[in-house]
Design an enzyme around this catalytic site. Structure first.
Site, mmCIF file in Angstrom:
data_model
loop_
_atom_site.group_PDB
_atom_site.id
_atom_site.type_symbol
_atom_site.label_atom_id
_atom_site.label_comp_id
_atom_site.label_asym_id
_atom_site.label_seq_id
_atom_site.Cartn_x
_atom_site.Cartn_y
_atom_site.Cartn_z
ATOM 1 N N THR A 52 34.010 34.267 35.631
ATOM 2 C CA THR A 52 34.204 32.975 34.213
ATOM 3 C C THR A 52 34.639 31.768 34.399
ATOM 4 O O THR A 52 35.088 30.700 35.792
ATOM 5 C CB THR A 52 36.017 34.740 34.833
ATOM 6 O OG1 THR A 52 36.128 35.586 35.273
ATOM 7 C CG2 THR A 52 37.354 33.795 33.219
ATOM 8 N N ARG B 35 34.221 49.122 32.012
ATOM 9 C CA ARG B 35 35.610 48.379 32.443
ATOM 10 C C ARG B 35 36.135 47.121 31.302
ATOM 11 O O ARG B 35 35.158 46.031 31.172
ATOM 12 C CB ARG B 35 35.233 48.177 33.873
ATOM 13 C CG ARG B 35 36.536 47.217 34.912
ATOM 14 C CD ARG B 35 36.229 45.594 34.465
ATOM 15 N NE ARG B 35 37.544 44.691 35.486
ATOM 16 C CZ ARG B 35 37.332 43.678 35.459
ATOM 17 N NH1 ARG B 35 36.642 42.709 34.750
ATOM 18 N NH2 ARG B 35 38.157 43.025 36.309
ATOM 19 N N GLY C 256 38.192 43.010 31.506
ATOM 20 C CA GLY C 256 39.393 42.333 32.518
ATOM 21 C C GLY C 256 40.589 42.151 31.997
ATOM 22 O O GLY C 256 40.844 41.916 30.853
HETATM 23 N N1 ASP Z 1 39.025 37.691 35.838
HETATM 24 C C1 ASP Z 1 37.904 38.123 35.372
HETATM 25 C C2 ASP Z 1 38.009 39.257 35.599
HETATM 26 O O1 ASP Z 1 38.428 40.564 35.902
HETATM 27 C C3 ASP Z 1 36.874 37.506 36.322
HETATM 28 C C4 ASP Z 1 37.202 36.223 37.065
HETATM 29 O O2 ASP Z 1 38.002 35.300 36.667
HETATM 30 O O3 ASP Z 1 36.062 36.333 37.693
HETATM 31 O O4 ASP Z 1 37.457 39.746 34.654
#
Ligand code: ASP
Length: 339
Positions: free
Chosen positions: A198, A226, A228
Site C-alpha cells: 500500500t 477480498r 481491505g
Molecule cells: N491495508 C491494506 C489492506 O489490508 C494492505 C496494506 O496496507 O499493505 O488491503
C-alpha cells in the site's frame, strides 16, 4: 515572560521547527506539506511536491504522487504487485478532497492507475464507490487502457513460492517495495513471504486545503474478492478540512473494525496532536483484538493536521513514513510503535 520569549526564539532559530516526540511539530503553519507511508513515499512525495510547490491543489498532489508508486513494476502497489490466491492482481484505491468529496474503487483488475479511476468516480458519478467488473467497465468508458493480465517477474516468483505452501498467514512489516521494509524484509522477499502492499498519502496545500489518497493491491495472496480498508472511506483514508487527514496501512480488516482513519481525525478534532491521535487509535485496535492477536499483525497510521503538524504510530516496530515540505526536505522517519 522572559523565559517564554527565550524558548520561542530558540525554537524559531531552527527554521521554525520543533520536534515533538520524534515527529514534526511547527511553531507556525507549515504548508505546503506532504506525508506518505513507507519508503516508497519518498519518490511519491517528490511528484506531489512538484504540484504543491507550484501552488497546486492538494488533491492533484496526492493523485500524482501515488501514481508514481502505481507505475513502478517493482514496487508495492499497482499491477506489478502481488496477486490474490488465484494468481490475479486486484487493486483498491480511494481519494478524498477538502469538501468531503470522495471516490473509490475496489477489486479492480487490469487498470494501471486505480487512483485516477477513484478520482473519476468522485468527479463524474453520483456514487462514492465502484467495484469489480463495474469499476473496470467505468474505467474503460473513461478512456483507461485495459492492460494485459500478467504478473510481474517478482510477483510471479513470489506467487510460485507461495503456492508451494498454499497457506494464508499475515506476516507483519513485509511490505513489498524496492529493498522491502523492516528488519526481515529482504529475506522474506526472497521467500515470497511479503504480503501487504500500500501507499497512503496526505497533503496540505498553499491555500490550507487538505486531501488524501490511498492505493493498494491489498493483502498478498488474499482470498479472491477480498477488499481491505484502503478503498473504504473512514477506514483506510479520511479527510476533514477543518481538522486534518489520516491514512492507514497494514492489516486492513483491523483498520475497518475501528473505522481507523476517521478515528484518528476525530481525535485530532478533540485537540490531540497527530501523533497522539494515531497512538490512541492503535491502542483501540489492541483493545478490540487483544494484545496476543495483535502480535501477529501490523497496523500503522499517519496523520496531518490543519497546522501542518505530522504524526504517525504503529502497532509493531518497522513502520516508516516520508515527509516532504521543501525541495531539500523529503525524509524517511521511523514511526513509534506500541508492541
Ligand atoms: N491495508 C491494506 C489492506 O489490508 C494492505 C496494506 O496496507 O499493505 O488491503
Amino acid at each position: 515572560m522572559q523565559r517564554r520569549k527565550f524558548l520561542q526564539l530558540s525554537s524559531l532559530s531552527v527554521a521554525g521547527l520543533s520536534i515533538k516526540k520524534n515527529n514534526l511539530s511547527f511553531t507556525e503553519i507549515r504548508k505546503p506539506i506532504v506525508v506518505a507511508t513507507w519508503d516508497a513515499g519518498i519518490a511519491a512525495n517528490k511528484a506531489a511536491w512538484n504540484v504543491l510547490k507550484n501552488n497546486g491543489r492538494a488533491l492533484d498532489a496526492v493523485e500524482q504522487g501515488v501514481m508514481v508508486t502505481e507505475s513502478s513494476q517493482n514496487c508495492c502497489v499497482g499491477l506489478g504487485a502481488n496477486p490474490d490466491r488465484d494468481g490475479f492482481v486486484t487493486l483498491d484505491a480511494s481519494i478524498m478532497d477538502e469538501n468531503f468529496n470522495c471516490g473509490s474503487v475496489a477489486f479492480l483488475e487490469r487498470i494501471k492507475h486505480p487512483i485516477s479511476v477513484a478520482r473519476k468516480v468522485m468527479e463524474k458519478t453520483p456514487h462514492v464507490m465502484l467495484v469489480g467488473s463495474g469499476a473496470q467497465q467505468f474505467a474503460v468508458a473513461e478512456g483507461f487502457t485495459l492492460e494485459e493480465q500478467k504478473l510481474s517477474d517478482d510477483a510471479k516468483k513470489s506467487y510460485e513460492n507461495w503456492l508451494k505452501k498454499n497457506e494464508y498467514k499475515p506476516v507483519i512489516n513485509i511490505e513489498r517495495t524496492e529493498g522491502g521494509h523492516g528488519p526481515f524484509a529482504p529475506a522474506q522477499l526472497e521467500n515470497g513471504e511479503w504480503n501487504h502492499d500500500t501507499i497512503g498519502m496526505i497533503a496540505l496545500d498553499v491555500k490550507g486545503n487538505l486531501s488524501g489518497s490511498c492505493t493498494t493491491s491489498g493483502a498478498g495472496f488474499k482470498m479472491r474478492g477480498r477488499v481491505g480498508d484502503s478503498p473504504i472511506i473512514g477506514a483506510g483514508l479520511f479527510v476533514d478540512n477543518e481538522v486534518g487527514a489520516a491514512v492507514a496501512t497494514g492489516q486492513g480488516e483491523d483498520v475497518i473494525r475501528i473505522a481507523g482513519s476517521h478515528t484518528v481525525v476525530e481525535l485530532m478534532r478533540q485537540g490531540l496532536h497527530p501523533e497522539d491521535a494515531c497512538k490512541k487509535t492503535v491502542e483501540r485496535i489492541i483493545k478490540a483484538k487483544g494484545i496476543e492477536k495483535c502480535k501477529q499483525i501490523q497496523v500503522c497510521f499517519i496523520a496531518l493536521n490543519k497546522k501542518g503538524e505530522v504524526g504517525a504510530y504503529a502497532l509493531q516496530k518497522g513502520f516508516n513514513y516520508s515527509v516532504c515540505y521543501a525541495d531539500d526536505y523529503n525524509k524517511l522517519l521511523d514511526s513509534k510503535f506500541l508492541i
